[in-house]
Each structure stands twice: as C-alpha cells, then as structure tokens.
Write a protein that holds these residues in place. Structure first.
Motif, PDB file in Angstrom:
ATOM      1  N   PRO A 144       0.815  -1.214   0.000  1.00 36.10           N
ATOM      2  CA  PRO A 144       0.000   0.000   0.000  1.00 36.10           C
ATOM      3  C   PRO A 144       0.856   1.276   0.000  1.00 36.10           C
ATOM      4  CG  PRO A 144      -0.027  -1.006   2.174  1.00 36.10           C
ATOM      5  CD  PRO A 144       0.729  -1.938   1.269  1.00 36.10           C
ATOM      6  N   GLN A 193      -2.513  -0.068  -4.938  1.00 37.34           N
ATOM      7  CA  GLN A 193      -1.345  -0.785  -4.431  1.00 37.34           C
ATOM      8  C   GLN A 193      -0.159  -0.404  -5.314  1.00 37.34           C
ATOM      9  OE1 GLN A 193      -1.322  -3.519  -1.896  1.00 37.34           O
ATOM     10  NE2 GLN A 193      -3.196  -2.437  -1.355  1.00 37.34           N
ATOM     11  N   SER A 231      -0.246  -5.774   6.065  1.00 38.26           N
ATOM     12  CA  SER A 231      -0.368  -4.757   5.017  1.00 38.26           C
ATOM     13  C   SER A 231      -1.748  -4.114   4.989  1.00 38.26           C
ATOM     14  CB  SER A 231      -0.085  -5.384   3.645  1.00 38.26           C
ATOM     15  OG  SER A 231       1.250  -5.802   3.574  1.00 38.26           O
TER      16      SER A 231
END
Length: 182
Positions: free
Chosen positions: A54, A71, A147
């Motif tokens: 990210p 992303q 994440s």
C-alpha cells in the motif's frame, strides 16, 4: 521443448506482465539497492521477487488497482533477498539483518514482504502516535494482515501502520556492535 510443469498462478503472471507492458517496462528496479532486473515472460518472472504494497517504496514501483484499492507493484532482487552483496540490509532500530531468503524467487506476493516480517517493537508501532499496536510476542494470523489499513486504537488514525518507509526501517550501514577497550 515446452516445460509442462506448473510453476505458478497464470493470473498472477498475466497481471504482472500486462501491468508492465502498459507502462512499457521490460525491466524493474530493486526497491532496496536500485539494481535493474530484466522481466521474463515465464516463471521465474524476475531474478528476485515481486510484491504488492500500500506504500510506494520508490519511484520505480508501479501503481496498480487491486480489488478496488491502490497498491504498488514493487520488486526486490535476489542479492538483497539473500543478504549477499556489499552490506546486508539491517533494521535501523535493532540492527538485525533482514532475511528474505525464505521467499520464492520469480513470483509475486500480494502483501508487503517487509511489513510481514517485523523484527522489533519499532516496526509494530502506529505511524502517527508511535504507540504499540501489538506486542512483540503477538503475531497476526496472516502475513497479509500486516499490510492492511486499519484505525489505530490509540489515536484513531487510519493507515497501513505496519508498512513503514524502507529508508526509516532499514540501512546498509555497518553497525559497530562492540567497542574496543582503549
């Protein structure tokens, strides 16, 4: 002769190759050492590994949309993964070497590989208030959980808190662990 082995997910391969083709990239750069790596059309795709994050770790990361989220497709070379080369990549806080040798070469991870392997309490703190989100003896259920974007229970800041800028977390500098007696 055609290789009939099943060496990976074809959807993953097509995702990476179509993303890089749209950008007209036949090479990618390592986010740690900036080494250029050729991209191949079959597995292994690169002499290293790809991962999604990210956070944009370097300008050489490709912005992609995955399941509606932004992303960044990033890559790490085999030399950095295995800790070979001039100086190994170390944590700035605890000086422990980062070890990516257990990762599969030439494929892609759907999470930030650096966030998924926290080595010390500094890597487990909120990016805003710096309070611990979990304690070192605790682990999240899945590597991909490191994440994820979530709200800090202390300050309520929404962020991917375990994903830190690489320049803040890692260095290649040699640490003097012991000083000599005069």
């Amino acid at each position: 002769m055609e290789d009939e082995g099943n060496h990976g997910n074809d959807d993953t391969r097509c995702f990476i190759l179509s993303t890089l083709a749209a950008l007209q990239w036949s090479r990618v750069s390592c986010v740690l050492c900036r080494a250029a790596m050729l991209v191949f059309d079959r597995y292994p795709l690169v002499d290293g590994t790809f991962f999604l994050s990210p956070r944009q770790h370097s300008p050489a990361c490709a912005e992609v949309k995955v399941e509606g989220r932004t992303q960044f497709l990033s890559a790490v070379c085999m030399s950095c993964l295995e800790g070979s080369g001039n100086a190994p990549v170390r944590c700035r806080c605890c000086t422990q070497p980062w070890d990516g040798s257990s990762l599969v070469l030439g494929t892609m991870y759907s999470y930030d590989i650096f966030a998924a392997m926290p080595c010390c309490t500094e890597r487990l703190k909120c990016n805003s208030c710096q309070k611990p989100l979990i304690y070192p003896h605790q682990r999240l259920n899945f590597y991909s959980d490191y994440s994820r974007v979530f709200a800090c229970p202390h300050c309520r800041t929404v962020d991917a808190h375990f994903v830190k800028p690489l320049s803040v977390c890692f260095t290649r500098e040699q640490f003097q662990l012991y000083s000599q007696w005069p």
